[in-house]
Scaffold this motif. Structure first.
Motif, mmCIF file in Angstrom:
data_model
loop_
_atom_site.group_PDB
_atom_site.id
_atom_site.type_symbol
_atom_site.label_atom_id
_atom_site.label_comp_id
_atom_site.label_asym_id
_atom_site.label_seq_id
_atom_site.Cartn_x
_atom_site.Cartn_y
_atom_site.Cartn_z
ATOM 1 N N ALA A 210 11.016 4.975 58.566
ATOM 2 C CA ALA A 210 11.856 5.293 57.746
ATOM 3 C C ALA A 210 12.659 4.062 57.046
ATOM 4 O O ALA A 210 12.725 4.605 55.884
ATOM 5 C CB ALA A 210 13.351 5.682 58.216
ATOM 6 N N MET A 211 12.772 2.488 57.055
ATOM 7 C CA MET A 211 12.952 1.408 56.453
ATOM 8 C C MET A 211 11.710 1.287 55.620
ATOM 9 O O MET A 211 12.796 0.889 54.364
ATOM 10 C CB MET A 211 13.649 0.740 58.016
ATOM 11 N N GLU A 212 11.208 1.574 55.491
ATOM 12 C CA GLU A 212 9.872 0.599 54.577
ATOM 13 C C GLU A 212 9.851 2.175 53.490
ATOM 14 O O GLU A 212 9.852 1.861 52.354
ATOM 15 C CB GLU A 212 8.239 1.065 55.527
ATOM 16 N N LYS A 213 10.935 3.090 53.886
ATOM 17 C CA LYS A 213 10.638 4.689 52.622
ATOM 18 C C LYS A 213 12.225 4.066 51.804
ATOM 19 O O LYS A 213 12.308 3.921 50.739
ATOM 20 C CB LYS A 213 10.958 6.026 53.384
ATOM 21 N N LEU A 214 12.711 2.803 53.018
ATOM 22 C CA LEU A 214 14.457 2.981 51.996
ATOM 23 C C LEU A 214 14.086 1.682 49.988
ATOM 24 O O LEU A 214 13.042 0.594 50.698
ATOM 25 C CB LEU A 214 15.302 2.109 52.598
ATOM 26 N N ASP A 215 14.524 1.639 49.500
ATOM 27 C CA ASP A 215 14.444 0.712 48.258
ATOM 28 C C ASP A 215 14.848 -1.001 48.623
ATOM 29 O O ASP A 215 15.564 -1.034 49.590
ATOM 30 C CB ASP A 215 15.818 0.858 47.444
ATOM 31 N N PRO A 216 14.006 -1.516 48.505
ATOM 32 C CA PRO A 216 13.835 -2.905 49.102
ATOM 33 C C PRO A 216 15.361 -3.358 48.422
ATOM 34 O O PRO A 216 16.057 -4.117 49.923
ATOM 35 C CB PRO A 216 13.123 -3.770 48.160
ATOM 36 N N ASP A 217 16.353 -3.310 47.499
ATOM 37 C CA ASP A 217 17.855 -3.642 46.999
ATOM 38 C C ASP A 217 18.444 -3.423 48.336
ATOM 39 O O ASP A 217 19.095 -4.073 48.255
ATOM 40 C CB ASP A 217 17.653 -3.319 45.641
ATOM 41 N N THR A 218 18.329 -2.319 49.023
ATOM 42 C CA THR A 218 19.393 -1.657 50.061
ATOM 43 C C THR A 218 19.405 -2.475 51.287
ATOM 44 O O THR A 218 20.350 -2.484 51.995
ATOM 45 C CB THR A 218 19.452 -0.164 50.308
ATOM 46 N N LEU A 219 18.620 -3.444 51.671
ATOM 47 C CA LEU A 219 17.813 -4.298 52.662
ATOM 48 C C LEU A 219 19.014 -5.792 52.214
ATOM 49 O O LEU A 219 18.355 -6.386 53.127
ATOM 50 C CB LEU A 219 16.649 -4.305 53.368
ATOM 51 N N ASP A 220 19.793 -4.954 52.213
ATOM 52 C CA ASP A 220 21.007 -6.566 51.720
ATOM 53 C C ASP A 220 22.434 -6.924 52.618
ATOM 54 O O ASP A 220 21.775 -6.174 53.917
ATOM 55 C CB ASP A 220 21.534 -6.352 51.118
#
Length: 372
Positions: A210-220
């Motif tokens: 689920a986390m890998e599917k998130l847009d990388p920009d959201t992991l801020d």
């Protein structure tokens, strides 16, 4: 050469990391604790009450944790309860003051239009009362009239900038809350929506996907601030099982972020050496992934992708089978610290979480080297 342990110890002491170590003996959750769907809904609503306090520091949250240790001596019941240091609710150490002075100097010399971006990256530090007290102390002892004026102006500009940052990031925090929810809900049992603690291997893997599917920009910073706020609230409410699940979110974030940063760095360096631009760097990145990595780099990537609870087994097995030398993986961690973690914004939650993650890895390497 300075050791990885020394680098991370200095880094964490300077940034006042709140991601302290929780001993399993202090976890109040029974072996298989269930959280009902209505409690899931409660967690989904937590961001509303934290939208402002996580930025302007009106509350002192309880501890949040990144790793669990199997050594009860490190967290003796005789020790006083630990409190979160991320909010500045303790006397600053000389290292803390040095970091604050460095940030104050940089911010006072920054252009006005550069302040919002700088403040948003280190909102926890610059919005704390202790940071403003330190500015006042600097003003009192500054002999240069121009520097004194710059420091005085900085305090006024920071107040306006912090208010603007808080206001403009509320919508962004709603988006980040949805991202955290997506990862958290992946930890719930299919069909029932219940959280079974400790999580099964399948649920941990589902969270990672689920986390890998998130847009990388959201992991801020907004993503990490949301997790930290929910974790503190769960700890306050005695929901230690939920704390453990969100702890797992932070571990997976760190592994994913570090792995991506390492690959991007390899491509960027390769493109720079070749004298080519970022477009070529993307091509080189794909080529490097296809060609494979060195033994140490490949093993490091493996550790970043597996559950942190599996580190001991991975390390001990590799050391005993002579697949990798402890010195080699330690060197790879050292290079990652220098190239990735130390390059992050000082005082940012991204730096704190990733530093704590690698600090725990260094500890596991040392422990399993002795066992092997």
């Amino acid at each position: 050469m300075i050791t990885p342990t020394a680098v991370l110890t200095l880094l964490l002491s300077c940034t006042s990391s709140a991601f302290l170590i929780l001993s399993p003996s202090k976890c109040k959750s029974p072996p298989h604790l269930q959280y009902q769907p209505q409690e899931v809904q409660l967690q989904q609503q937590l961001i509303i009450s934290f939208r402002t306090t996580q930025h302007v520091q009106k509350q002192h949250p309880l501890p949040s944790f990144l790793h669990m240790t199997n050594n009860p001596d490190e967290n003796s019941e005789d020790k006083p309860p630990l409190s979160s240091q991320i909010e500045g609710n303790r006397e600053p150490s000389p290292q803390d003051i040095s970091i604050m002075d460095d940030m104050i100097t940089k911010l006072s010399n920054a252009k006005p239009y550069e302040l919002p971006n700088a403040v948003s990256k280190a909102i926890r530090v610059v919005s704390s009362p202790r940071f403003f007290i330190r500015i006042a102390e600097r003003v009192d002892v500054e002999q240069n009239p121009e520097e004194r004026e710059k420091l005085s102006a900085l305090a006024e500009n920071l107040i306006a900038t912090i208010n603007a940052v808080v206001s403009t990031t509320e919508d962004k925090l709603d988006d980040r809350a949805k991202s955290v929810e997506d990862v958290m809900l992946a930890a719930a049992e299919p069909g029932t929506g219940e959280f079974m603690v400790p999580l099964s291997r399948e649920r941990v893997d589902a969270m990672r996907i689920a986390m890998e599917k998130l847009d990388p920009d959201t992991l801020d910073e907004g993503f990490l601030t949301t997790v930290d706020a929910w974790m503190n609230k769960s700890q306050q409410d005695g929901m230690d099982g939920m704390v453990g699940i969100m702890q797992k979110v932070l571990q997976q974030y760190a592994g994913i972020a570090i792995s991506r940063a390492r690959l991007e760095l390899q491509a960027s360096v390769g493109a720079a050496v070749a004298g080519k631009g970022q477009a070529k760097a993307d091509v080189l990145l794909a080529e490097q992934e296809a060609a494979g990595l060195t033994t140490a780099a490949a093993f490091m990537e493996r550790l970043m992708k597996v559950d942190a609870d599996s580190w001991d087994g991975e390390l001990l097995g590799a050391f005993q089978k002579k697949e990798i030398k402890p010195m080699s993986i330690t060197g790879e961690v050292q290079r990652t610290i220098e190239a990735v973690v130390l390059g992050l914004e000082n005082g940012s939650m991204a730096q704190r979480v990733q530093a704590e993650f690698l600090k725990e890895l260094v500890t596991r390497i040392e422990v399993n080297e002795k066992k092997a």
